[in-house]
Design a protein around this motif. Structure first.
Motif, PDB file in Angstrom:
ATOM      1  N   PHE A 176      35.058  12.595 -12.353  1.00 30.46           N
ATOM      2  CA  PHE A 176      35.418  13.717 -13.213  1.00 30.46           C
ATOM      3  C   PHE A 176      36.346  13.229 -14.317  1.00 30.46           C
ATOM      4  O   PHE A 176      37.377  12.611 -14.042  1.00 30.46           O
ATOM      5  CB  PHE A 176      36.132  14.802 -12.400  1.00 30.46           C
ATOM      6  N   THR A 177      35.969  13.500 -15.573  1.00 30.33           N
ATOM      7  CA  THR A 177      36.840  13.219 -16.712  1.00 30.33           C
ATOM      8  C   THR A 177      37.163  14.549 -17.395  1.00 30.33           C
ATOM      9  O   THR A 177      36.714  15.610 -16.972  1.00 30.33           O
ATOM     10  CB  THR A 177      36.162  12.273 -17.720  1.00 30.33           C
ATOM     11  N   ALA A 178      37.922  14.480 -18.471  1.00 33.52           N
ATOM     12  CA  ALA A 178      38.297  15.707 -19.190  1.00 33.52           C
ATOM     13  C   ALA A 178      37.090  16.359 -19.856  1.00 33.52           C
ATOM     14  O   ALA A 178      37.119  17.557 -20.171  1.00 33.52           O
ATOM     15  CB  ALA A 178      39.366  15.394 -20.232  1.00 33.52           C
ATOM     16  N   LYS A 179      36.007  15.581 -20.074  1.00 33.25           N
ATOM     17  CA  LYS A 179      34.869  16.113 -20.819  1.00 33.25           C
ATOM     18  C   LYS A 179      33.575  16.223 -20.007  1.00 33.25           C
ATOM     19  O   LYS A 179      32.707  17.026 -20.331  1.00 33.25           O
ATOM     20  CB  LYS A 179      34.605  15.246 -22.057  1.00 33.25           C
ATOM     21  N   ASP A 180      33.410  15.383 -18.976  1.00 33.79           N
ATOM     22  CA  ASP A 180      32.125  15.396 -18.277  1.00 33.79           C
ATOM     23  C   ASP A 180      32.276  14.980 -16.820  1.00 33.79           C
ATOM     24  O   ASP A 180      33.365  14.629 -16.358  1.00 33.79           O
ATOM     25  CB  ASP A 180      31.102  14.504 -18.999  1.00 33.79           C
ATOM     26  N   VAL A 181      31.135  15.025 -16.117  1.00 33.00           N
ATOM     27  CA  VAL A 181      31.077  14.626 -14.719  1.00 33.00           C
ATOM     28  C   VAL A 181      29.939  13.624 -14.559  1.00 33.00           C
ATOM     29  O   VAL A 181      28.801  13.884 -14.963  1.00 33.00           O
ATOM     30  CB  VAL A 181      30.829  15.840 -13.791  1.00 33.00           C
ATOM     31  N   LEU A 193      29.109   2.450 -13.413  1.00 28.99           N
ATOM     32  CA  LEU A 193      29.206   3.613 -14.280  1.00 28.99           C
ATOM     33  C   LEU A 193      30.037   3.271 -15.512  1.00 28.99           C
ATOM     34  O   LEU A 193      31.069   2.603 -15.404  1.00 28.99           O
ATOM     35  CB  LEU A 193      29.866   4.786 -13.548  1.00 28.99           C
ATOM     36  N   GLU A 194      29.592   3.757 -16.668  1.00 31.58           N
ATOM     37  CA  GLU A 194      30.349   3.586 -17.909  1.00 31.58           C
ATOM     38  C   GLU A 194      31.040   4.898 -18.254  1.00 31.58           C
ATOM     39  O   GLU A 194      30.398   5.948 -18.308  1.00 31.58           O
ATOM     40  CB  GLU A 194      29.431   3.168 -19.052  1.00 31.58           C
ATOM     41  N   ILE A 195      32.348   4.841 -18.467  1.00 33.93           N
ATOM     42  CA  ILE A 195      33.138   6.029 -18.765  1.00 33.93           C
ATOM     43  C   ILE A 195      33.656   5.921 -20.192  1.00 33.93           C
ATOM     44  O   ILE A 195      34.252   4.902 -20.572  1.00 33.93           O
ATOM     45  CB  ILE A 195      34.306   6.178 -17.770  1.00 33.93           C
ATOM     46  N   THR A 196      33.426   6.957 -20.990  1.00 33.49           N
ATOM     47  CA  THR A 196      33.777   6.896 -22.408  1.00 33.49           C
ATOM     48  C   THR A 196      34.866   7.877 -22.803  1.00 33.49           C
ATOM     49  O   THR A 196      35.265   7.910 -23.968  1.00 33.49           O
ATOM     50  CB  THR A 196      32.528   7.152 -23.275  1.00 33.49           C
ATOM     51  N   THR A 197      35.344   8.695 -21.867  1.00 37.39           N
ATOM     52  CA  THR A 197      36.398   9.671 -22.170  1.00 37.39           C
ATOM     53  C   THR A 197      37.760   9.098 -21.821  1.00 37.39           C
ATOM     54  O   THR A 197      37.986   8.668 -20.691  1.00 37.39           O
ATOM     55  CB  THR A 197      36.177  10.968 -21.373  1.00 37.39           C
ATOM     56  N   GLU A 198      38.663   9.075 -22.789  1.00 39.39           N
ATOM     57  CA  GLU A 198      40.011   8.553 -22.541  1.00 39.39           C
ATOM     58  C   GLU A 198      40.805   9.485 -21.635  1.00 39.39           C
ATOM     59  O   GLU A 198      40.523  10.664 -21.518  1.00 39.39           O
ATOM     60  CB  GLU A 198      40.751   8.378 -23.866  1.00 39.39           C
ATOM     61  N   GLY A 199      41.817   8.907 -20.992  1.00 40.80           N
ATOM     62  CA  GLY A 199      42.709   9.697 -20.160  1.00 40.80           C
ATOM     63  C   GLY A 199      42.429   9.532 -18.682  1.00 40.80           C
ATOM     64  O   GLY A 199      41.724   8.611 -18.259  1.00 40.80           O
ATOM     65  N   LYS A 200      42.963  10.426 -17.886  1.00 43.47           N
ATOM     66  CA  LYS A 200      42.833  10.343 -16.433  1.00 43.47           C
ATOM     67  C   LYS A 200      41.417  10.701 -15.992  1.00 43.47           C
ATOM     68  O   LYS A 200      40.763  11.558 -16.587  1.00 43.47           O
ATOM     69  CB  LYS A 200      43.844  11.264 -15.748  1.00 43.47           C
ATOM     70  N   LEU A 201      40.962  10.025 -14.938  1.00 43.31           N
ATOM     71  CA  LEU A 201      39.684  10.362 -14.330  1.00 43.31           C
ATOM     72  C   LEU A 201      39.856  10.366 -12.821  1.00 43.31           C
ATOM     73  O   LEU A 201      40.726   9.691 -12.270  1.00 43.31           O
ATOM     74  CB  LEU A 201      38.588   9.381 -14.761  1.00 43.31           C
ATOM     75  N   LYS A 202      39.028  11.149 -12.160  1.00 41.10           N
ATOM     76  CA  LYS A 202      39.107  11.287 -10.711  1.00 41.10           C
ATOM     77  C   LYS A 202      37.788  10.864 -10.091  1.00 41.10           C
ATOM     78  O   LYS A 202      36.729  11.314 -10.496  1.00 41.10           O
ATOM     79  CB  LYS A 202      39.439  12.730 -10.324  1.00 41.10           C
ATOM     80  N   VAL A 203      37.861   9.968  -9.094  1.00 36.87           N
ATOM     81  CA  VAL A 203      36.689   9.525  -8.339  1.00 36.87           C
ATOM     82  C   VAL A 203      36.702  10.259  -7.006  1.00 36.87           C
ATOM     83  O   VAL A 203      37.696  10.214  -6.273  1.00 36.87           O
ATOM     84  CB  VAL A 203      36.716   8.003  -8.104  1.00 36.87           C
ATOM     85  N   ALA A 204      35.593  10.940  -6.678  1.00 36.52           N
ATOM     86  CA  ALA A 204      35.542  11.757  -5.465  1.00 36.52           C
ATOM     87  C   ALA A 204      34.335  11.398  -4.621  1.00 36.52           C
ATOM     88  O   ALA A 204      33.214  11.299  -5.137  1.00 36.52           O
ATOM     89  CB  ALA A 204      35.489  13.241  -5.827  1.00 36.52           C
TER      90      ALA A 204
END
Length: 231
Positions: A176-181, A193-204
């Motif tokens: 989970f990022t601020a913009k997408d899942v 996985l490639e993550i393009t949204t800056e900031g905190k992310l949560k792996v669940a």
């Protein structure tokens, strides 16, 4: 509570770019299957080069494993940097700086089991640093094993672009990022996985067996400012 750790093993800033290549298919080294090879390409001679391998072995034995790169022996025995124990299994992380031995073009890594003790190679990741005076890259690299049980989560920080390597025996996870899942499903393998949204992310961990997180690299790339003087 998640088990294990994903320690930082390199961070900094340099003039250039970073490439991450992951081999996500799990390979079992047992019985007559004594070796496995991984081939990767380098676009030019690297400024720096890392190899990160994730493996599962029995708690009761320490297997003998020899690692080769381009016919050069990197190790004569099995020497993990980070390990966690889960029941009868031990998850091991091997991190090698292989900068002196990488070359432009085709490179080959070989993992050779030199004892009768079996083990599983879960994932191999290669991180390449290339010099480029037109780019400036900040980076952080983490590797180890974090085990997320049923509905457990962990947080990471993305400074620009992130590459996350995770997997497990059977199940799925969400990021989970601020913009997408982002969703990852796996069966005796890993996933990148490639993550393009800056900031905190949560792996669940969503369902099934434990989700294993092996590697996280995050990079912020900037081009130099171009100033035009009008006269």
């Amino acid at each position: 509570m998640p088990k294990g750790d994903l320690p930082l093993f390199d961070k900094g800033c340099f003039n250039g770019s970073i490439e991450v290549q992951s081999f996500t298919k799990g390979i079992s080294l047992r019985d007559s299957n004594r070796s496995v090879s991984y081939t990767f390409e380098l676009e030019k001679e690297p400024l720096k080069l890392y190899m990160i391998a994730s493996a599962e072995r029995s708690f009761t034995v320490m297997p003998k494993l020899r690692i080769w790169l381009n016919d050069f022996s990197l190790s004569k025995e099995f020497k993990p940097n980070v390990e966690i124990t889960d029941g009868n299994s031990v998850f091991s992380t091997i991190i090698y700086d292989i900068s002196p031995f990488g070359k432009k073009g085709r490179n080959e890594l070989n993992f050779v089991r030199s004892s009768n003790d079996s083990m599983n190679i879960i994932n191999v990741t290669v991180v390449s640093f290339y010099k480029d005076d037109d780019l400036k890259t900040d980076y952080k690299l983490n590797a180890g094993t974090v085990m997320l049980g049923n509905r457990e989560t962990m947080e990471l920080e993305n400074i620009g672009k992130g590459i996350l390597v995770l997997g497990g025996k059977k199940g799925s996870a969400k990021v989970f990022t601020a913009k997408d899942v982002l969703t990852s499903s796996y069966f005796m393998e890993s996933d990148e996985l490639e993550i393009t949204t800056e900031g905190k992310l949560k792996v669940a961990n969503e369902e099934g067996n434990s989700t294993l997180v092996f590697f996280y690299g995050t990079f912020s790339v900037a081009s130099p400012e171009i100033r035009i003087s009008l006269k």
